[in-house]
Structure formats: C-alpha cells, structure tokens
Design a protein around this motif. Structure first.
Motif, mmCIF file in Angstrom:
data_model
loop_
_atom_site.group_PDB
_atom_site.id
_atom_site.type_symbol
_atom_site.label_atom_id
_atom_site.label_comp_id
_atom_site.label_asym_id
_atom_site.label_seq_id
_atom_site.Cartn_x
_atom_site.Cartn_y
_atom_site.Cartn_z
ATOM 1 N N LYS A 24 -3.677 13.019 -0.371
ATOM 2 C CA LYS A 24 -4.581 12.267 0.510
ATOM 3 C C LYS A 24 -5.293 11.153 -0.245
ATOM 4 O O LYS A 24 -5.423 10.032 0.261
ATOM 5 C CB LYS A 24 -5.581 13.221 1.161
ATOM 6 N N GLU A 25 -5.736 11.434 -1.449
ATOM 7 C CA GLU A 25 -6.407 10.413 -2.264
ATOM 8 C C GLU A 25 -5.442 9.291 -2.636
ATOM 9 O O GLU A 25 -5.801 8.113 -2.621
ATOM 10 C CB GLU A 25 -7.011 11.046 -3.517
ATOM 11 N N GLU A 26 -4.208 9.634 -2.978
ATOM 12 C CA GLU A 26 -3.204 8.615 -3.308
ATOM 13 C C GLU A 26 -2.947 7.707 -2.104
ATOM 14 O O GLU A 26 -2.855 6.484 -2.248
ATOM 15 C CB GLU A 26 -1.904 9.293 -3.745
ATOM 16 N N ILE A 27 -2.858 8.289 -0.920
ATOM 17 C CA ILE A 27 -2.640 7.494 0.293
ATOM 18 C C ILE A 27 -3.848 6.606 0.579
ATOM 19 O O ILE A 27 -3.712 5.419 0.876
ATOM 20 C CB ILE A 27 -2.325 8.414 1.488
ATOM 21 N N ARG A 28 -5.046 7.174 0.466
ATOM 22 C CA ARG A 28 -6.267 6.384 0.706
ATOM 23 C C ARG A 28 -6.339 5.195 -0.238
ATOM 24 O O ARG A 28 -6.582 4.062 0.176
ATOM 25 C CB ARG A 28 -7.512 7.258 0.535
ATOM 26 N N ALA A 29 -6.109 5.426 -1.521
ATOM 27 C CA ALA A 29 -6.176 4.359 -2.517
ATOM 28 C C ALA A 29 -5.104 3.297 -2.256
ATOM 29 O O ALA A 29 -5.359 2.096 -2.399
ATOM 30 C CB ALA A 29 -6.023 4.935 -3.919
ATOM 31 N N ALA A 30 -3.916 3.725 -1.865
ATOM 32 C CA ALA A 30 -2.830 2.773 -1.597
ATOM 33 C C ALA A 30 -3.154 1.874 -0.418
ATOM 34 O O ALA A 30 -2.925 0.667 -0.457
ATOM 35 C CB ALA A 30 -1.533 3.534 -1.345
ATOM 36 N N ILE A 31 -3.708 2.466 0.637
ATOM 37 C CA ILE A 31 -4.029 1.679 1.828
ATOM 38 C C ILE A 31 -5.163 0.690 1.550
ATOM 39 O O ILE A 31 -5.173 -0.411 2.087
ATOM 40 C CB ILE A 31 -4.331 2.608 3.014
ATOM 41 N N SER A 33 -5.679 -0.725 -1.325
ATOM 42 C CA SER A 33 -5.231 -1.662 -2.344
ATOM 43 C C SER A 33 -4.641 -2.916 -1.706
ATOM 44 O O SER A 33 -4.099 -2.883 -0.611
ATOM 45 C CB SER A 33 -4.155 -0.995 -3.211
ATOM 46 N N ALA A 34 -4.728 -4.012 -2.427
ATOM 47 C CA ALA A 34 -4.118 -5.263 -1.960
ATOM 48 C C ALA A 34 -2.615 -5.275 -2.233
ATOM 49 O O ALA A 34 -1.900 -6.149 -1.749
ATOM 50 C CB ALA A 34 -4.784 -6.446 -2.650
ATOM 51 N N VAL A 35 -2.139 -4.302 -3.006
ATOM 52 C CA VAL A 35 -0.726 -4.241 -3.386
ATOM 53 C C VAL A 35 -0.035 -3.134 -2.589
ATOM 54 O O VAL A 35 -0.472 -1.981 -2.627
ATOM 55 C CB VAL A 35 -0.597 -3.952 -4.903
ATOM 56 N N PRO A 36 1.043 -3.440 -1.863
ATOM 57 C CA PRO A 36 1.774 -2.383 -1.154
ATOM 58 C C PRO A 36 2.255 -1.311 -2.138
ATOM 59 O O PRO A 36 2.671 -1.614 -3.255
ATOM 60 C CB PRO A 36 2.966 -3.125 -0.534
ATOM 61 N N THR A 37 2.187 -0.052 -1.715
ATOM 62 C CA THR A 37 2.507 1.074 -2.587
ATOM 63 C C THR A 37 3.503 1.995 -1.902
ATOM 64 O O THR A 37 3.390 2.259 -0.707
ATOM 65 C CB THR A 37 1.220 1.868 -2.904
ATOM 66 N N THR A 56 0.772 1.071 3.901
ATOM 67 C CA THR A 56 0.058 -0.166 4.204
ATOM 68 C C THR A 56 -0.894 0.086 5.365
ATOM 69 O O THR A 56 -0.683 1.005 6.156
ATOM 70 C CB THR A 56 1.033 -1.299 4.601
ATOM 71 N N PRO A 57 -1.938 -0.723 5.491
ATOM 72 C CA PRO A 57 -2.836 -0.572 6.630
ATOM 73 C C PRO A 57 -2.072 -0.741 7.946
ATOM 74 O O PRO A 57 -1.130 -1.525 8.030
ATOM 75 C CB PRO A 57 -3.847 -1.713 6.445
ATOM 76 N N GLY A 58 -2.460 0.023 8.945
ATOM 77 C CA GLY A 58 -1.866 -0.113 10.264
ATOM 78 C C GLY A 58 -0.697 0.824 10.548
ATOM 79 O O GLY A 58 -0.226 0.887 11.670
ATOM 80 N N VAL A 59 -0.209 1.533 9.522
ATOM 81 C CA VAL A 59 0.877 2.484 9.731
ATOM 82 C C VAL A 59 0.278 3.884 9.773
ATOM 83 O O VAL A 59 -0.446 4.280 8.867
ATOM 84 C CB VAL A 59 1.934 2.392 8.607
ATOM 85 N N GLY A 60 0.561 4.613 10.841
ATOM 86 C CA GLY A 60 0.006 5.951 11.009
ATOM 87 C C GLY A 60 0.580 6.949 10.011
ATOM 88 O O GLY A 60 1.792 7.057 9.878
ATOM 89 N N VAL A 61 -0.306 7.645 9.296
ATOM 90 C CA VAL A 61 0.092 8.672 8.335
ATOM 91 C C VAL A 61 -0.758 9.909 8.581
ATOM 92 O O VAL A 61 -1.978 9.821 8.640
ATOM 93 C CB VAL A 61 -0.124 8.207 6.873
ATOM 94 N N ALA A 62 -0.111 11.065 8.725
ATOM 95 C CA ALA A 62 -0.817 12.336 8.833
ATOM 96 C C ALA A 62 -0.361 13.228 7.686
ATOM 97 O O ALA A 62 0.814 13.249 7.336
ATOM 98 C CB ALA A 62 -0.533 13.012 10.164
ATOM 99 N N VAL A 63 -1.305 13.972 7.098
ATOM 100 C CA VAL A 63 -1.023 14.879 5.987
ATOM 101 C C VAL A 63 -1.308 16.299 6.470
ATOM 102 O O VAL A 63 -2.426 16.604 6.881
ATOM 103 C CB VAL A 63 -1.906 14.524 4.766
#
Length: 70
Positions: A24-31, A33-37, A56-63
């Motif tokens: 969850k933290e990795e996803i939060r940090a990636a979203i 970030s200014a760099v796609p991950t 990226t922002p705007g793509v739905g992700v559930a954990v």
C-alpha cells in the motif's frame, strides 16, 4: 498474509511474499510521484506469470490481503 490480491482497472492480479502495508505504501508513493512507476504482480492462477502494472493517478487500484485461512 498468504497473498495480496490487487484489483487494477477492473482486472485481478496477485502478489505473494510481501507485507500488505508495504505494498500500500509503495502504491501511495508511486501515485504521488511525478515519475510513472511499475508494480510487479502475478497474473492468472497456478504457475507464476509476471505482469507489470503502471501506477498513475486516475487508475483504480484496490489492495486485498488474503489470510492463509481464507
């Protein structure tokens, strides 16, 4: 945790051997970030088949954490 299910843009993937809070933290940090991950996940069931999903922002992700008893 036995595994973590990831719902990404309506498709289910999984991750094993990781802590749900760390993912969850990795996803939060990636979203944020200014760099796609990319996040490495497994697609399908049975034998491991790697897939990389772009966070990226705007793509739905559930954990979803799946316990060994589930």
């Amino acid at each position: 945790m036995k595994r973590i299910n990831i719902l990404y843009a309506g498709t289910q993937y999984s991750i094993s051997g990781r802590d749900v809070d760390a993912v969850k933290e990795e996803i939060r940090a990636a979203i944020e970030s200014a760099v796609p991950t990319w996040l490495e996940v497994n697609v399908g069931e049975g034998k491991y088949k790697r897939a990389d999903i772009l966070l990226t922002p705007g793509v739905g992700v559930a954990v979803i954490g799946i316990d060994a008893d589930d």
